[in-house]
Motif scaffolding. Structure first.
Motif, PDB file in Angstrom:
ATOM      1  N   LEU A 160       0.815  -1.219   0.000  1.00  0.00           N
ATOM      2  CA  LEU A 160       0.000   0.000   0.000  1.00  0.00           C
ATOM      3  C   LEU A 160       0.847   1.266   0.000  1.00  0.00           C
ATOM      4  O   LEU A 160       0.567   2.203  -0.762  1.00  0.00           O
ATOM      5  CB  LEU A 160      -0.958  -0.004   1.187  1.00  0.00           C
ATOM      6  CG  LEU A 160      -1.803   1.268   1.355  1.00  0.00           C
ATOM      7  CD1 LEU A 160      -2.662   1.520   0.116  1.00  0.00           C
ATOM      8  CD2 LEU A 160      -2.684   1.178   2.596  1.00  0.00           C
ATOM      9  N   GLU A 161       1.872   1.341   0.833  1.00  0.00           N
ATOM     10  CA  GLU A 161       2.637   2.586   0.929  1.00  0.00           C
ATOM     11  C   GLU A 161       3.381   2.885  -0.367  1.00  0.00           C
ATOM     12  O   GLU A 161       3.446   4.044  -0.803  1.00  0.00           O
ATOM     13  CB  GLU A 161       3.602   2.520   2.114  1.00  0.00           C
ATOM     14  CG  GLU A 161       2.903   2.488   3.465  1.00  0.00           C
ATOM     15  CD  GLU A 161       1.921   3.639   3.651  1.00  0.00           C
ATOM     16  OE1 GLU A 161       2.288   4.791   3.318  1.00  0.00           O
ATOM     17  OE2 GLU A 161       0.791   3.387   4.117  1.00  0.00           O
TER      18      GLU A 161
ATOM     19  N   LEU B 295       0.756   3.957  -2.906  1.00  0.00           N
ATOM     20  CA  LEU B 295       0.283   5.298  -2.587  1.00  0.00           C
ATOM     21  C   LEU B 295       1.293   6.358  -3.032  1.00  0.00           C
ATOM     22  O   LEU B 295       0.909   7.386  -3.612  1.00  0.00           O
ATOM     23  CB  LEU B 295       0.033   5.415  -1.083  1.00  0.00           C
ATOM     24  CG  LEU B 295      -0.393   6.785  -0.564  1.00  0.00           C
ATOM     25  CD1 LEU B 295      -1.730   7.207  -1.174  1.00  0.00           C
ATOM     26  CD2 LEU B 295      -0.478   6.781   0.961  1.00  0.00           C
TER      27      LEU B 295
ATOM     28  N   ALA C 124       1.018   6.716  -6.783  1.00  0.00           N
ATOM     29  CA  ALA C 124      -0.239   7.364  -7.177  1.00  0.00           C
ATOM     30  C   ALA C 124      -0.209   8.855  -6.866  1.00  0.00           C
ATOM     31  O   ALA C 124      -0.705   9.681  -7.643  1.00  0.00           O
ATOM     32  CB  ALA C 124      -1.418   6.696  -6.475  1.00  0.00           C
ATOM     33  N   LEU C 125       0.385   9.234  -5.749  1.00  0.00           N
ATOM     34  CA  LEU C 125       0.476  10.654  -5.394  1.00  0.00           C
ATOM     35  C   LEU C 125       1.438  11.397  -6.320  1.00  0.00           C
ATOM     36  O   LEU C 125       1.220  12.580  -6.624  1.00  0.00           O
ATOM     37  CB  LEU C 125       0.919  10.807  -3.941  1.00  0.00           C
ATOM     38  CG  LEU C 125      -0.114  10.392  -2.884  1.00  0.00           C
ATOM     39  CD1 LEU C 125       0.502  10.441  -1.498  1.00  0.00           C
ATOM     40  CD2 LEU C 125      -1.353  11.287  -2.952  1.00  0.00           C
TER      41      LEU C 125
ATOM     42  N   VAL D 254      -4.209  12.742   0.265  1.00  0.00           N
ATOM     43  CA  VAL D 254      -3.498  11.549   0.729  1.00  0.00           C
ATOM     44  C   VAL D 254      -4.466  10.561   1.364  1.00  0.00           C
ATOM     45  O   VAL D 254      -4.440   9.359   1.074  1.00  0.00           O
ATOM     46  CB  VAL D 254      -2.388  11.934   1.724  1.00  0.00           C
ATOM     47  CG1 VAL D 254      -1.727  10.678   2.299  1.00  0.00           C
ATOM     48  CG2 VAL D 254      -1.344  12.806   1.037  1.00  0.00           C
ATOM     49  N   GLU D 255      -5.352  11.072   2.226  1.00  0.00           N
ATOM     50  CA  GLU D 255      -6.318  10.197   2.890  1.00  0.00           C
ATOM     51  C   GLU D 255      -7.266   9.548   1.884  1.00  0.00           C
ATOM     52  O   GLU D 255      -7.552   8.346   1.961  1.00  0.00           O
ATOM     53  CB  GLU D 255      -7.116  10.994   3.923  1.00  0.00           C
ATOM     54  CG  GLU D 255      -8.152  10.179   4.674  1.00  0.00           C
ATOM     55  CD  GLU D 255      -9.013  11.020   5.590  1.00  0.00           C
ATOM     56  OE1 GLU D 255     -10.012  10.487   6.112  1.00  0.00           O
ATOM     57  OE2 GLU D 255      -8.688  12.210   5.774  1.00  0.00           O
TER      58      GLU D 255
ATOM     59  N   LYS E 209      -6.793   9.016  -1.354  1.00  0.00           N
ATOM     60  CA  LYS E 209      -6.067   8.051  -2.179  1.00  0.00           C
ATOM     61  C   LYS E 209      -5.756   6.773  -1.392  1.00  0.00           C
ATOM     62  O   LYS E 209      -5.895   5.667  -1.909  1.00  0.00           O
ATOM     63  CB  LYS E 209      -4.768   8.677  -2.692  1.00  0.00           C
ATOM     64  CG  LYS E 209      -4.930   9.561  -3.899  1.00  0.00           C
ATOM     65  CD  LYS E 209      -5.211   8.730  -5.140  1.00  0.00           C
ATOM     66  CE  LYS E 209      -5.172   9.563  -6.397  1.00  0.00           C
ATOM     67  NZ  LYS E 209      -5.470   8.754  -7.603  1.00  0.00           N
ATOM     68  N   ARG E 210      -5.318   6.945  -0.148  1.00  0.00           N
ATOM     69  CA  ARG E 210      -4.980   5.773   0.666  1.00  0.00           C
ATOM     70  C   ARG E 210      -6.188   4.853   0.825  1.00  0.00           C
ATOM     71  O   ARG E 210      -6.083   3.637   0.664  1.00  0.00           O
ATOM     72  CB  ARG E 210      -4.470   6.209   2.038  1.00  0.00           C
ATOM     73  CG  ARG E 210      -3.978   5.030   2.891  1.00  0.00           C
ATOM     74  CD  ARG E 210      -3.719   5.486   4.331  1.00  0.00           C
ATOM     75  NE  ARG E 210      -2.707   6.510   4.375  1.00  0.00           N
ATOM     76  CZ  ARG E 210      -1.403   6.279   4.397  1.00  0.00           C
ATOM     77  NH1 ARG E 210      -0.968   5.032   4.364  1.00  0.00           N
ATOM     78  NH2 ARG E 210      -0.551   7.284   4.453  1.00  0.00           N
ATOM     79  N   ARG E 211      -7.345   5.446   1.123  1.00  0.00           N
ATOM     80  CA  ARG E 211      -8.549   4.641   1.341  1.00  0.00           C
ATOM     81  C   ARG E 211      -8.961   3.907   0.068  1.00  0.00           C
ATOM     82  O   ARG E 211      -9.259   2.707   0.091  1.00  0.00           O
ATOM     83  CB  ARG E 211      -9.685   5.533   1.844  1.00  0.00           C
ATOM     84  CG  ARG E 211     -10.942   4.754   2.225  1.00  0.00           C
ATOM     85  CD  ARG E 211     -11.945   5.628   2.939  1.00  0.00           C
ATOM     86  NE  ARG E 211     -12.484   6.660   2.061  1.00  0.00           N
ATOM     87  CZ  ARG E 211     -12.450   7.961   2.332  1.00  0.00           C
ATOM     88  NH1 ARG E 211     -11.878   8.404   3.435  1.00  0.00           N
ATOM     89  NH2 ARG E 211     -12.982   8.832   1.497  1.00  0.00           N
TER      90      ARG E 211
ATOM     91  N   LEU F 294      -7.129   3.142  -2.632  1.00  0.00           N
ATOM     92  CA  LEU F 294      -6.148   2.138  -3.047  1.00  0.00           C
ATOM     93  C   LEU F 294      -6.172   0.923  -2.126  1.00  0.00           C
ATOM     94  O   LEU F 294      -6.024  -0.216  -2.590  1.00  0.00           O
ATOM     95  CB  LEU F 294      -4.754   2.763  -3.067  1.00  0.00           C
ATOM     96  CG  LEU F 294      -4.513   3.777  -4.188  1.00  0.00           C
ATOM     97  CD1 LEU F 294      -3.227   4.549  -3.947  1.00  0.00           C
ATOM     98  CD2 LEU F 294      -4.463   3.072  -5.549  1.00  0.00           C
TER      99      LEU F 294
END
Length: 307
Positions: free
Chosen positions: A155-156, A159, A162-163, A182-183, A185-187, A189
């Protein structure tokens, strides 16, 4: 037969002559109807949809918060009909008083319709995004990266890639950098990784330097994809990102050749994606991978800047 049905049928016939990959036109969803008349009395119409995205909606990462979207029904009138309808839209906006900031007028139209393009440009709309398609095999591409399926444990790394894509796209397209990007996108992904969707990482020396995130969708009458693509099972390329230090080394080309073969193995008839014509990387990269514009999404921000 209603006037709307006549316009739909005539527009379908015109689209078929412009681009054989365009699906038949379907009547737009219910909304606010805008009409206009040409000098010879011919009438055209459009359906206007107004949407305000919630503050925490992921859509705000690629869209203005307040959106006025017009679905034109021009029949066979071409550029003249588009010009008349846009004039009527401008008058309607004067009554609606859209937000002065973070608002947009949006219109999607076949990329190959040069007559309509002239009218859209004259009214201040910008070709910010295209829906591009690709069909046919993709031969293997040799490269320096190792490609593997992404897992929830990645995930990291996913992320971060993607960012990086979001940051670059915000300078050259419709993407907007929001405080909660960030929040959001994290959720999103994390959900896609947990669901096991098609997503691959390119690694060099064990470090993730590239990402391709995809999906498989079916275009059929009655759904959104069926209004944009020919019938069939299609691969959707949602995000491709290569870290700045690895760009130009062939990682992106290697990733896409791999993704094309994997999506074909899943029974797709082709792939489609969105890219921004003002993007100096995407506008060169995607045609080289065999993609060509099918639809162009025209936009003006703020909405009141429509001429």
């Amino acid at each position: 037969m209603t006037v709307g049905r006549v316009l739909v049928d005539a527009q379908s016939a015109r689209f078929a002559g412009i681009d054989p990959l365009l699906p038949p036109v379907t009547a737009p969803a219910d909304g606010d109807v805008v009409t206009a008349a040409l000098p010879d009395g011919t009438r055209v119409a459009g359906v206007l949809h107004h949407q305000v995205h919630e503050r925490r909606s992921p859509a705000r990462l690629w869209s203005a918060t307040e959106v006025w979207e017009l679905a034109p029904l021009l029949g066979g009138t071409g550029g003249a009909g588009m010009d008349a309808l846009l004039r009527a839209w401008r008058k309607r906006l004067d009554l609606a008083r859209p937000a002065e900031r973070d608002s947009a007028c949006v219109l999607t139209w076949p990329s190959r319709d040069a007559e309509a393009t002239r009218a859209l440009l004259d009214h201040g709309l910008v070709p910010l995004t295209v829906i591009a398609v690709r069909r046919g095999p993709s031969p293997p591409v040799a490269g320096v990266a190792t490609i593997r399926r992404a897992t929830p444990g990645d995930l990291e790394a996913v992320l971060a890639l993607a960012l990086a894509e979001l940051h670059y796209s915000s300078m050259v397209g419709s993407t907007v950098r929001r405080p909660d990007a960030v929040e959001l996108k994290r959720r999103g992904l994390a959900d896609r990784l947990a669901a096991g969707g098609p997503m691959w990482l390119a690694e060099r020396d064990g470090v993730a330097v590239g990402l391709v995130e995809c999906a498989v969708v079916t275009a059929e009458p009655g759904n959104w994809t069926g209004s944009r693509l020919p019938p069939g099972r299609w691969g959707y390329v949602n995000c491709v990102s290569v870290l700045p230090g690895a760009r130009g080394s062939g990682v992106g080309r290697q990733l896409m050749a791999f993704a094309h073969r994997e999506l074909a193995r899943l029974g797709t008839v082709g792939t489609y994606l969105y890219y921004n014509p003002p993007n100096p990387l995407s506008s060169v990269f995607w045609p080289r991978q065999g993609y060509r514009p099918l639809w162009t999404m025209w936009e003006v921000r703020p909405a009141g800047a429509l001429r």
